[in-house]
Write an enzyme that holds these catalytic residues in place. Structure first.
Site, PDB file in Angstrom:
ATOM      1  CG  ASP A 469      -6.989   6.385  -0.851  1.00 60.98           C
ATOM      2  OD1 ASP A 469      -7.657   6.569   0.370  1.00 60.98           O
ATOM      3  OD2 ASP A 469      -6.023   5.541  -1.155  1.00 60.98           O
ATOM      4  CG  ASP A 539      -6.292   0.204   3.521  1.00 54.80           C
ATOM      5  OD1 ASP A 539      -6.983   0.009   2.584  1.00 54.80           O
ATOM      6  OD2 ASP A 539      -5.731   1.352   3.974  1.00 54.80           O
TER       7      ASP A 539
HETATM    8  C1  DGJ Z   1      -5.089   3.652   1.120  1.00 56.34           C
HETATM    9  C2  DGJ Z   1      -6.187   2.724   0.408  1.00 56.34           C
HETATM   10  O1  DGJ Z   1      -7.089   2.208   1.356  1.00 56.34           O
HETATM   11  C3  DGJ Z   1      -5.431   1.507  -0.229  1.00 56.34           C
HETATM   12  O2  DGJ Z   1      -6.488   0.637  -0.711  1.00 56.34           O
HETATM   13  C4  DGJ Z   1      -4.532   1.984  -1.112  1.00 56.34           C
HETATM   14  O3  DGJ Z   1      -5.088   2.657  -2.271  1.00 56.34           O
HETATM   15  C5  DGJ Z   1      -3.743   2.893  -0.440  1.00 56.34           C
HETATM   16  N1  DGJ Z   1      -4.309   4.088   0.241  1.00 56.34           N
HETATM   17  C6  DGJ Z   1      -2.376   3.677  -1.566  1.00 56.34           C
HETATM   18  O4  DGJ Z   1      -1.634   4.573  -1.089  1.00 56.34           O
END
Ligand code: DGJ
Length: 719
Positions: A469, A539
């Site tokens: 990430d 997200d």
């Molecule tokens: C952003 C990601 O897109 C989410 O899926 C998740 O992993 C969060 N970060 C966790 O902090």
């Protein structure tokens, strides 16, 4: 296939259906002749006459009346010798002058070693060497032709052949001056939770720039753009596309000037870029992939999909069945215990899920997003016994074990930051983003440290899957490790080491599957796809919003690159309630998975999960390998529909969704695409047979549906 005709000094770069043609003009500059449908190997000098245009300077050495770089269709723009369009390179000499004119020195068939940068595999490469008449810099332009995919990749290499240092203030990957005409520019804009929204506008005169200055390719603008002939659409008409194999700040420029020609150029954004070249040193730009389609944007997308799958996405993963994941993020956020996760793992195993991914919150003291990034040691207070019992539980139940990292970040409240405050980019006072700073990956000691921490976790716990990430963008572009005259190198050096770390981990752990992510789809680009076969698309997991995001993403990237999960309702991002079946249908158009507490589902929903997984397995090959067709645009209508057709046209899979139910909308049909017109297809769900031409030209009745409900059709050629 690349051919050179010495008599006319012309290069012909042929794809299956396209040709890219340029020559060395009498003055020695490279002159673009044609990019488009395939042509013969003729003498094209009559197409590129020198023609006088007032206020167009004549450069030294002009042999033809009227010759000016300002009028010529070029292959890479210089600066300061009369070409007033966007320069491709800005080279500052030691005396301060910025001036470049690139003329031909020679060529050979030779591929470039891109070092840590991602690059496309194979193809046939032409290297054209030019010399800058104003500085002692050699410029090598690389053209790699992927004949089958009809794609030409471009890149540039600068070598300081002089005795004193020069500074690159701009070093674009490519430029090409296309025939004049009325064009629109198409790009994928957006924001967090709404990535890659298609937008098409008139180019007009002047420059339209698609760019990111965020240190990441970004949610806000994707490093992909297309130039579309006016009148061209989804299935017809001519368009050109450009896609950068790069994940940092970028610029793609579309410029229509006084000659009506359109210059497309781009590469690393130069707002805060410079690169010092000492004598003998060289700089290599990222690769840019160019494609032309006479079958509209649909054809252009399929070219890029084929190219990315065959040449960019890791060979080992690209067509292999993807893990069917349950990820605990939306199920628990930071609030989990080993017991809670055991229950999730057990339920997942029952329902046919094959991979459990432990998301954010397992390390340091991380119970919120305020601390611990950088402290990659297990939080045993939260997870009694550490990661081993979780990994073992997964493996005992036949599941793979995945884990989340955000390697490029550090929290102010972390052991790592307390020990190495100079490892963060910038100096105090500095901005935070999600309460965190960015690690200075331009430093080898920083990336080595991360390698050590990650490698230890991966090997100790037998990790099978990594979600990588990246949750904020760069500010205060300063590295404590770089001298003043090299601060402009920070962003690119950062990225080179990010790529190097990914490469090193993948090499050391070849069996680990890597998924990319950046606060959803904030780094969804061809550079990342060279390491990560799939990327968390957004997200926003709401089925209706996802239909739009997946639609937009498909212009540049294949379905198989989109990681998509079924989540809970009311949806956490929009509050919307959509049927469970719609959520499943939408995620089946990508690398599918679940992002909810499986234990909290009703028995009926659990039944649907098992069924969705079984159905997904039947169509997974089509998602991985098929040709993608966009059928109904959710941005322009109440209906979304997309499909994938196997290369041999023997099988197809289509998914559609109605946004809002419309009363008495009886006459609406959905026309399929890409089938064998003369073939006969069984539509599995309807139990009926139709000829391919009927399905494409007359269509099927659009199912009458409730709000946000979806349908899917699986077709098999039976005759
Ligand atoms: C952003 C990601 O897109 C989410 O899926 C998740 O992993 C969060 N970060 C966790 O902090």
């Amino acid at each position: 296939m690349i051919k050179y005709h010495a008599e006319t000094r012309t290069f012909f770069l042929h794809g299956r259906t396209t040709s890219y043609v340029f020559r060395v003009c009498p003055e020695g500059d490279l002159e673009h002749i044609h990019y488009g449908k395939r042509v013969g190997e003729d003498d094209f000098s009559c197409l590129v006459p020198a023609s006088e245009l007032s206020f167009s300077p004549v450069p030294p050495g002009a042999v033809r009346q009227g010759f000016s770089l300002n009028v010529m269709a070029g292959e890479y723009g210089g600066y300061g010798q009369g070409d007033f369009r966007t320069p491709s390179a800005l080279i500052a000499r030691q005396d301060g002058e910025i001036c470049s004119r690139f003329v031909y020195r020679g060529h050979r068939f030779h591929a470039l070693d891109f070092g840590d940068l991602p690059c496309a595999r194979g193809g046939e490469t032409l290297e054209v060497e030019l010399t800058d008449l104003c500085s002692n810099v050699l410029l090598r332009l690389y053209y790699t032709v992927f004949e089958e995919e009809d794609v030409v990749c471009r890149a540039a290499e600068f070598i300081n052949a002089g005795q004193s240092a020069v500074t690159l203030r701009r070093a674009f990957s490519f430029a090409v001056d296309l025939e004049g005409g009325d064009y629109d520019v198409f790009r994928l804009a957006g924001r967090h939770l709404a990535e890659r929204t298609p937008e098409r506008t008139d180019l007009g005169h002047g420059t339209l720039e698609i760019c990111s200055m965020r240190g990441a390719s970004s949610h806000q603008m994707n490093p992909f753009g297309a130039l579309i002939a006016r009148g061209a659409g989804e299935d017809e008409g001519e368009c050109y596309g450009a896609e950068l194999l790069y994940s940092g700040s970028f610029s793609l420029r579309f410029e229509r000037g006084e000659t009506e020609r359109v210059r497309i150029s781009g590469g690393i954004d130069d707002t805060n870029f410079s690169w010092k070249l000492e004598p003998g040193e060289r700089f290599i730009t990222p690769q840019a992939a160019l494609a032309f389609s006479a079958e509209g944007l649909g054809g252009l997308s399929r070219r890029f999909h084929d190219f990315l799958r065959a040449r960019v996405i890791p060979k080992r993963d690209v067509f292999a069945p993807r893990p069917i994941v349950v990820n605990n993020w939306e199920a628990t956020y930071f609030d989990f215990t080993a017991e809670k996760l055991f229950a999730l793992i057990d339920e997942a195993a029952q329902l046919g899920v094959d991979t459990f991914v432990l998301d954010d919150g397992w390390f340091g003291k991380r119970n919120s997003d305020k601390s611990s990034l950088g402290d990659w040691t297990v939080n045993e207070e939260k997870l009694a016994g550490g990661l081993a019992p979780l990994a073992e539980r997964c493996h005992r139940r036949g599941l793979k074990f995945g884990i989340w990292f955000e390697p490029e970040m550090v929290s102010e409240d972390s052991e790592l930051f307390r020990a190495h405050p100079d490892w963060a980019i910038g100096k105090p006072p500095r901005c935070t983003g999600r309460n965190q700073y960015i690690l200075d990956f331009s430093r080898a000691d920083v990336s080595d440290y991360l390698y050590g921490r990650m490698a230890e976790i991966l090997s100790r716990y037998g990790v099978d899957y990594v979600k990588w990430d990246m949750n904020r963008h760069m500010t205060e572009f300063f590295s404590a490790a770089l001298p003043a005259d090299r601060q402009g190198e920070l962003q690119h050096r950062y990225l080179l080491n990010v790529y190097a770390l990914a490469r090193r981990l993948k090499k050391e752990f070849p069996d680990v599957f890597f998924e990319g992510c950046s606060g959803g789809g904030g780094r969804f680009d061809a550079g990342m796809l060279a390491f990560f076969p799939q990327i968390w698309t957004s997200d926003d997991t709401d089925a209706y919003e996802r239909a739009k995001i997946q639609w937009g993403t498909s212009y540049a990237y294949p379905m198989s690159a989109m990681s998509c999960h079924v989540s809970v309702c009311p949806n956490h991002q929009t509050g919307r309630i959509t049927p469970f079946s719609s959520r499943g249908a939408l995620t089946s158009l990508g690398a599918t998975g679940y992002e909810l507490d499986l234990c909290a589902l009703t028995e009926e929903e659990k039944g649907q999960v098992a069924e969705q997984i079984a159905n997904y397995k039947k169509i997974a090959r089509l998602v991985l390998e098929g040709d993608c067709y966009r059928l109904s645009d959710p941005f322009k209508s109440n209906y979304f529909a997309m499909m994938t057709v196997s290369k041999d046209k023997s099988e197809a899979y289509a998914v559609g969704m109605t946004a809002l139910a419309v009363p008495a909308d009886f006459s609406r049909r959905i026309r399929l695409k890409g089938l064998d017109g003369r073939g006969e297809y069984l539509v599995e769900e309807l139990g009926v047979k139709f000829c391919g031409a009927s399905l494409m030209n007359a269509g099927l009745p659009m199912p009458r549906l409730n709000d946000f409900s979806a349908w899917s059709l699986h077709l098999h050629r039976v005759g």
